[in-house]
Design a protein around this motif. Structure first.
Motif, mmCIF file in Angstrom:
data_model
loop_
_atom_site.group_PDB
_atom_site.id
_atom_site.type_symbol
_atom_site.label_atom_id
_atom_site.label_comp_id
_atom_site.label_asym_id
_atom_site.label_seq_id
_atom_site.Cartn_x
_atom_site.Cartn_y
_atom_site.Cartn_z
ATOM 1 N N ARG A 177 0.831 -1.214 0.000
ATOM 2 C CA ARG A 177 0.000 0.000 0.000
ATOM 3 C C ARG A 177 0.863 1.259 0.000
ATOM 4 O O ARG A 177 0.488 2.270 -0.609
ATOM 5 C CB ARG A 177 -0.945 -0.023 1.199
ATOM 6 N N ALA A 178 2.021 1.220 0.678
ATOM 7 C CA ALA A 178 2.928 2.367 0.658
ATOM 8 C C ALA A 178 3.466 2.619 -0.749
ATOM 9 O O ALA A 178 3.828 3.748 -1.096
ATOM 10 C CB ALA A 178 4.086 2.136 1.627
ATOM 11 N N MET A 179 3.498 1.569 -1.573
ATOM 12 C CA MET A 179 3.935 1.704 -2.964
ATOM 13 C C MET A 179 2.772 1.992 -3.908
ATOM 14 O O MET A 179 2.949 2.042 -5.125
ATOM 15 C CB MET A 179 4.652 0.415 -3.405
ATOM 16 N N GLY A 180 1.569 2.126 -3.355
ATOM 17 C CA GLY A 180 0.395 2.425 -4.166
ATOM 18 C C GLY A 180 -0.278 1.203 -4.759
ATOM 19 O O GLY A 180 -1.091 1.321 -5.681
ATOM 20 N N ILE A 181 0.026 0.022 -4.226
ATOM 21 C CA ILE A 181 -0.528 -1.235 -4.745
ATOM 22 C C ILE A 181 -1.710 -1.663 -3.884
ATOM 23 O O ILE A 181 -1.649 -1.596 -2.647
ATOM 24 C CB ILE A 181 0.547 -2.343 -4.743
ATOM 25 N N LYS A 182 -2.755 -2.133 -4.522
ATOM 26 C CA LYS A 182 -3.970 -2.506 -3.795
ATOM 27 C C LYS A 182 -4.346 -3.959 -4.050
ATOM 28 O O LYS A 182 -3.829 -4.612 -4.955
ATOM 29 C CB LYS A 182 -5.125 -1.585 -4.191
ATOM 30 N N GLY A 183 -5.278 -4.454 -3.263
ATOM 31 C CA GLY A 183 -5.819 -5.800 -3.411
ATOM 32 C C GLY A 183 -7.078 -5.922 -2.578
ATOM 33 O O GLY A 183 -7.415 -5.020 -1.803
ATOM 34 N N HIS A 184 -7.783 -7.051 -2.712
ATOM 35 C CA HIS A 184 -9.040 -7.228 -1.994
ATOM 36 C C HIS A 184 -8.839 -7.532 -0.512
ATOM 37 O O HIS A 184 -9.735 -7.322 0.297
ATOM 38 C CB HIS A 184 -9.872 -8.348 -2.655
ATOM 39 N N ASN A 185 -7.665 -8.047 -0.161
ATOM 40 C CA ASN A 185 -7.361 -8.364 1.227
ATOM 41 C C ASN A 185 -5.846 -8.299 1.406
ATOM 42 O O ASN A 185 -5.097 -8.042 0.459
ATOM 43 C CB ASN A 185 -7.903 -9.745 1.605
ATOM 44 N N ASP A 186 -5.383 -8.511 2.648
ATOM 45 C CA ASP A 186 -3.944 -8.389 2.902
ATOM 46 C C ASP A 186 -3.137 -9.363 2.054
ATOM 47 O O ASP A 186 -2.084 -9.008 1.521
ATOM 48 C CB ASP A 186 -3.647 -8.627 4.390
ATOM 49 N N ARG A 187 -3.619 -10.596 1.928
ATOM 50 C CA ARG A 187 -2.850 -11.591 1.182
ATOM 51 C C ARG A 187 -2.688 -11.174 -0.271
ATOM 52 O O ARG A 187 -1.576 -11.194 -0.819
ATOM 53 C CB ARG A 187 -3.552 -12.953 1.267
ATOM 54 N N GLU A 188 -3.781 -10.804 -0.889
ATOM 55 C CA GLU A 188 -3.710 -10.419 -2.307
ATOM 56 C C GLU A 188 -2.874 -9.154 -2.475
ATOM 57 O O GLU A 188 -2.091 -9.036 -3.434
ATOM 58 C CB GLU A 188 -5.117 -10.205 -2.852
#
Length: 385
Positions: free
Chosen positions: A306-317
């Motif tokens: 997230r600090a790099m601007g990357i997202k996902g549906h949950n922590d694992r993803e």
């Protein structure tokens, strides 16, 4: 409850574009009479040294230059430096360059006053207070060595990298001027940049970390990931260079108050055996070690993503997407794979053994043994063929 910890910052940081000109003031505060500039052949060829010596000449300082420092500094580099400093009655060191001159200067600062060989001081708590005062001036955004109180040196008899660590070898002042990185070539910018990113990630996730180191490391990830592409693609982009330099510095603060972990264990093994560029080794190995650590680091790796601007549906993803982004980032900035180092699979067993013996092995967030290291080397090698 937060476990007890100490946070020691013995180095004054003077940061900002143009801050090199503050060197004279800092030398006067140290009452410097005879200065040794510790650097390498690359800096001598780059033209940067003239900027430093012009300041010293204008200030009327007495100095000499020691430029016999190799990449992955060797024990004999450190000992020769110390002997020449002693013979010339040097009372102040200025380390100018990347991590190698700075690490060598820290080691030599001990030997001038306390004698012996540098390997006598391997580990922690073996160094007395009596060291040559040191000013560090980094010319790359990567190692963070300007603010750490550790030095990584190659034992050429055992062909093994070891660490000397003590607040007594820390620089008195770090002069951190992003303008000095404007001439760094793209490949070096890329490899030192991933080195800095590795410091920040491992400083944040090492099992011996603490809240201040975690906070600094996570913020360093944000700075580095936001600026590395700009710095590589356009070396004259001072804003990107500025972001990389502060990110590198913060990465150094993070891991020096925490530790590095298995990425560095493996990279230092490659550096010991092949004299391979440290930042490049880190860039190759970082995603593989992160994949291995994921079962123990899902939450933290998600925060890094997230600090790099990357997202996902949950922590694992989110964590998995972040690891894949780092892998792609190394490709995007032009870093080659493991095959470029010309290593032999016949050496994987010995490399794994060196990795598990590294002093930072116990700091990896997931327990790792020789067999696991061997598998990681094999996977990285096979993927890059």
């Amino acid at each position: 409850m937060i476990e007890k910890f100490d946070f020691v910052l013995p180095t004054k940081i003077r940061y900002g574009a143009g801050s090199l000109k503050l060197l004279g003031d800092e030398l006067k505060k140290l009452d410097a009479r005879k200065i040794m500039i510790i650097t390498d052949k690359g800096i001598m060829k780059s033209g940067l040294m003239d900027r430093l010596t012009d300041l010293l000449n204008d200030g009327g300082f007495d100095y000499l230059i020691f430029d016999d420092i190799e990449p992955n500094p060797k024990d004999y580099n450190v000992e020769k430096c110390a002997n020449e400093a002693r013979d010339n009655k040097v009372d102040t060191f200025v380390a100018f360059g990347g991590g190698s001159p700075m690490d060598a200067a820290k080691g030599a600062s001990v030997l001038v006053k306390q004698g012996g060989r540098i390997k006598d001081y391997q580990g922690k708590d073996k160094i007395g207070e009596n060291c040559i005062p040191l000013i560090t001036i980094p010319t790359t955004a990567g190692t963070g060595s300007e603010v750490t109180f550790s030095s990584v040196i190659t034992d050429t008899e055992k062909n093994f990298k070891f660490t000397v660590k003590s607040p007594h070898i820390a620089a008195k002042t770090a002069i951190v001027d992003p303008e000095l990185t404007l001439s760094v070539p793209p490949l070096i910018t890329a490899s030192t940049g991933i080195d800095a990113l590795t410091h920040a990630i491992e400083g944040y996730t090492a099992n011996c970390t603490e809240p201040i180191a975690e906070a600094i490391g996570l913020y360093a990830v944000e700075y580095i990931s936001s600026n590395i592409l700009g710095a590589v693609k356009n070396g004259n982009d001072l804003q990107s260079r500025d972001g990389m330099m502060i990110g590198s510095l913060m990465g150094g603060l993070s891991f020096s108050h925490s530790d590095v972990a298995s990425v560095h264990c493996m990279a230092e093994a490659l550096g010991s055996m092949y004299d391979a560029p440290h930042g490049l080794c880190n860039s190759i190995l970082l995603p593989y070690v992160m994949e291995y650590n994921l079962p123990e680091c899902e939450f933290k790796y998600a925060r890094i993503a997230r600090a790099m601007g990357i997202k996902g549906h949950n922590d694992r993803e989110t964590a998995e997407n972040g690891i894949e982004y780092i892998r792609k980032l190394s490709n995007d900035i032009g870093l080659p794979g493991l095959s470029s180092l010309q290593i032999s699979p016949d050496d994987f067993d010995e490399l794994a053994e060196m990795s598990v013996k590294n002093g930072s092995n116990q700091s990896n967030p997931r327990s790792i043994d020789k067999n696991a290291y061997r598998k990681l080397f094999i996977k990285a090698y096979e993927d890059m063929r």
